[in-house]
Write a protein that holds these residues in place. Structure first.
Motif, PDB file in Angstrom:
ATOM      1  N   ILE A 118      46.024  37.267  44.288  1.00 34.73           N
ATOM      2  CA  ILE A 118      46.176  38.718  44.218  1.00 34.73           C
ATOM      3  C   ILE A 118      44.867  39.241  43.642  1.00 34.73           C
ATOM      4  O   ILE A 118      44.622  39.139  42.439  1.00 34.73           O
ATOM      5  N   ALA A 119      44.003  39.749  44.501  1.00 34.62           N
ATOM      6  CA  ALA A 119      42.651  40.148  44.110  1.00 34.62           C
ATOM      7  C   ALA A 119      42.613  41.649  43.868  1.00 34.62           C
ATOM      8  O   ALA A 119      42.905  42.443  44.769  1.00 34.62           O
ATOM      9  N   LEU A 120      42.251  42.053  42.655  1.00 36.16           N
ATOM     10  CA  LEU A 120      42.347  43.437  42.229  1.00 36.16           C
ATOM     11  C   LEU A 120      40.987  44.126  42.239  1.00 36.16           C
ATOM     12  O   LEU A 120      39.972  43.539  41.849  1.00 36.16           O
ATOM     13  N   ASP A 121      41.000  45.393  42.646  1.00 36.98           N
ATOM     14  CA  ASP A 121      39.852  46.273  42.474  1.00 36.98           C
ATOM     15  C   ASP A 121      40.076  47.015  41.165  1.00 36.98           C
ATOM     16  O   ASP A 121      40.849  47.971  41.093  1.00 36.98           O
ATOM     17  N   ARG A 122      39.401  46.580  40.112  1.00 39.59           N
ATOM     18  CA  ARG A 122      39.674  47.112  38.786  1.00 39.59           C
ATOM     19  C   ARG A 122      39.103  48.509  38.579  1.00 39.59           C
ATOM     20  O   ARG A 122      39.362  49.142  37.557  1.00 39.59           O
ATOM     21  N   ARG A 127      46.199  51.809  41.515  1.00 42.64           N
ATOM     22  CA  ARG A 127      46.451  51.059  42.746  1.00 42.64           C
ATOM     23  C   ARG A 127      46.549  49.562  42.449  1.00 42.64           C
ATOM     24  O   ARG A 127      47.395  48.871  43.021  1.00 42.64           O
ATOM     25  N   ALA A 128      45.708  49.071  41.560  1.00 38.44           N
ATOM     26  CA  ALA A 128      45.737  47.654  41.221  1.00 38.44           C
ATOM     27  C   ALA A 128      47.062  47.266  40.583  1.00 38.44           C
ATOM     28  O   ALA A 128      47.611  46.188  40.874  1.00 38.44           O
ATOM     29  N   MET A 129      47.594  48.118  39.711  1.00 39.46           N
ATOM     30  CA  MET A 129      48.869  47.805  39.082  1.00 39.46           C
ATOM     31  C   MET A 129      49.994  47.753  40.100  1.00 39.46           C
ATOM     32  O   MET A 129      50.855  46.867  40.061  1.00 39.46           O
ATOM     33  N   VAL A 132      49.715  44.469  41.955  1.00 33.71           N
ATOM     34  CA  VAL A 132      50.213  43.326  41.179  1.00 33.71           C
ATOM     35  C   VAL A 132      51.727  43.248  41.253  1.00 33.71           C
ATOM     36  O   VAL A 132      52.308  42.181  41.511  1.00 33.71           O
ATOM     37  N   LEU A 133      52.395  44.358  41.035  1.00 35.05           N
ATOM     38  CA  LEU A 133      53.857  44.354  40.988  1.00 35.05           C
ATOM     39  C   LEU A 133      54.461  44.037  42.357  1.00 35.05           C
ATOM     40  O   LEU A 133      55.437  43.283  42.452  1.00 35.05           O
ATOM     41  N   THR A 134      53.868  44.603  43.410  1.00 40.32           N
ATOM     42  CA  THR A 134      54.413  44.381  44.749  1.00 40.32           C
ATOM     43  C   THR A 134      54.120  42.971  45.248  1.00 40.32           C
ATOM     44  O   THR A 134      55.036  42.235  45.654  1.00 40.32           O
ATOM     45  N   GLN A 135      52.848  42.568  45.214  1.00 44.09           N
ATOM     46  CA  GLN A 135      52.484  41.261  45.750  1.00 44.09           C
ATOM     47  C   GLN A 135      52.971  40.128  44.856  1.00 44.09           C
ATOM     48  O   GLN A 135      53.273  39.041  45.349  1.00 44.09           O
ATOM     49  N   GLU A 248      45.374  49.175  27.502  1.00 41.55           N
ATOM     50  CA  GLU A 248      46.335  48.466  28.358  1.00 41.55           C
ATOM     51  C   GLU A 248      45.559  47.945  29.551  1.00 41.55           C
ATOM     52  O   GLU A 248      45.532  48.540  30.620  1.00 41.55           O
ATOM     53  N   PRO A 249      44.831  46.793  29.378  1.00 40.97           N
ATOM     54  CA  PRO A 249      43.943  46.318  30.431  1.00 40.97           C
ATOM     55  C   PRO A 249      44.708  45.822  31.649  1.00 40.97           C
ATOM     56  O   PRO A 249      45.862  45.408  31.535  1.00 40.97           O
ATOM     57  N   LEU A 250      44.050  45.863  32.767  1.00 38.87           N
ATOM     58  CA  LEU A 250      44.636  45.281  33.977  1.00 38.87           C
ATOM     59  C   LEU A 250      44.682  43.774  33.835  1.00 38.87           C
ATOM     60  O   LEU A 250      43.824  43.170  33.208  1.00 38.87           O
ATOM     61  N   PRO A 251      45.692  43.124  34.412  1.00 35.77           N
ATOM     62  CA  PRO A 251      45.722  41.669  34.397  1.00 35.77           C
ATOM     63  C   PRO A 251      44.665  41.098  35.309  1.00 35.77           C
ATOM     64  O   PRO A 251      44.244  41.739  36.263  1.00 35.77           O
TER      65      PRO A 251
END
Length: 252
Positions: A118-122, A127-129, A132-135, A248-251
């Motif tokens: 699950i590759a995030l655009d921080r 959108r990244a959050m 994470v929750l969906t994928q 509250e950082p992104l994972p």
């Protein structure tokens, strides 16, 4: 001595990456996902073993009997690169939540792409959050475990950061257990310095935490208390009493 050992380690590190890239990357796309993990994780096993041999590190890993038979969300503290390698082989196949930029690293990133991370655009946190929750839930339902570092970034030994609850939200929504993991790898493999340190590298794998009919806040409090309690016991660097910073950082 530590300098010479570290130089030796990185010679083997880059040679292993090159050899595995040449031999494995052309074959991996031809294999089913489970076969890709088995093949590409040979690199992880090799680096973990070479680090122990070249840098004088002793592994003390406890709790492997706690690995569940079902997919789970693995939550671990994040100090350096070592645990990203180790946790990939702890309970494979595992989908890692990570920064999208890592996929662009030659050879290493190309291999990551083949493992359905699950590759995030921080730069786009909302959108990244959602991603994470969906994928994350999709990966669990497909039979993969999900690896998330709840601190959201590397945190040097002796520091703390507020834990992000996205990992436990995924687990609660899917009804899957959380597997807490604590380690002191950053004391042996400093996250921001290339010289490695000999000594004991301790890993503790906790009992799976049931998430059914529990709130994410309740589960997260239990996970954080367990990880921090283990770190207090295994860390050579004293632990602070409270997290530093309120973000509250992104994972990943």
């Amino acid at each position: 001595m530590n300098l010479l050992r570290s130089l030796l380690f990185y010679v083997g590190y880059f040679l292993t990456m090159l050899v595995c890239g040449v031999l494995f990357l052309p074959l991996a796309p031809l294999l089913p996902l489970a076969g890709r993990y088995r093949l590409l994780n040979l690199y992880n096993h090799a680096i973990i073993a070479w680090f122990r041999i070249s840098c004088g590190v002793r592994y003390d890993i406890r709790g492997l009997e706690n690995l569940p038979d079902v997919p789970c969300v693995i939550l671990a503290n994040h100090q350096c690169e070592w645990e990203t390698l180790f946790l990939q082989v702890l309970k494979a196949p595992v989908c890692t939540v990570l920064k999208r930029e890592l996929l662009n690293i030659p050879i290493f990133g190309w291999g990551l792409r083949l493992l359905h991370p699950i590759a995030l655009d921080r730069s786009r946190p909302a959108r990244a959050m959602r991603q994470v929750l969906t994928q994350g839930k999709q990966r669990l339902e497909a039979g993969l475990s999900v690896l998330i570092f709840p601190e959201g970034t590397r945190v040097a030994p002796g520091n703390r950061r507020r834990y992000n609850k996205s990992g436990v939200v995924i687990a609660c929504r899917a009804g899957m257990p959380v597997l807490p993991v604590a380690h002191n790898a950053g004391e042996r493999w400093p996250g921001r310095h290339w010289v490695k340190n000999p000594g004991r590298l301790s890993v503790r794998v906790g009992e799976p935490i049931d998430t059914r009919e529990r709130s994410p806040e309740e589960v997260l409090a239990e996970v954080e208390a367990w990880i921090e309690g283990q770190l207090t016991e295994i860390s050579e660097v004293p632990r602070p009493a409270a997290p530093v910073g309120r973000g509250e950082p992104l994972p990943g």
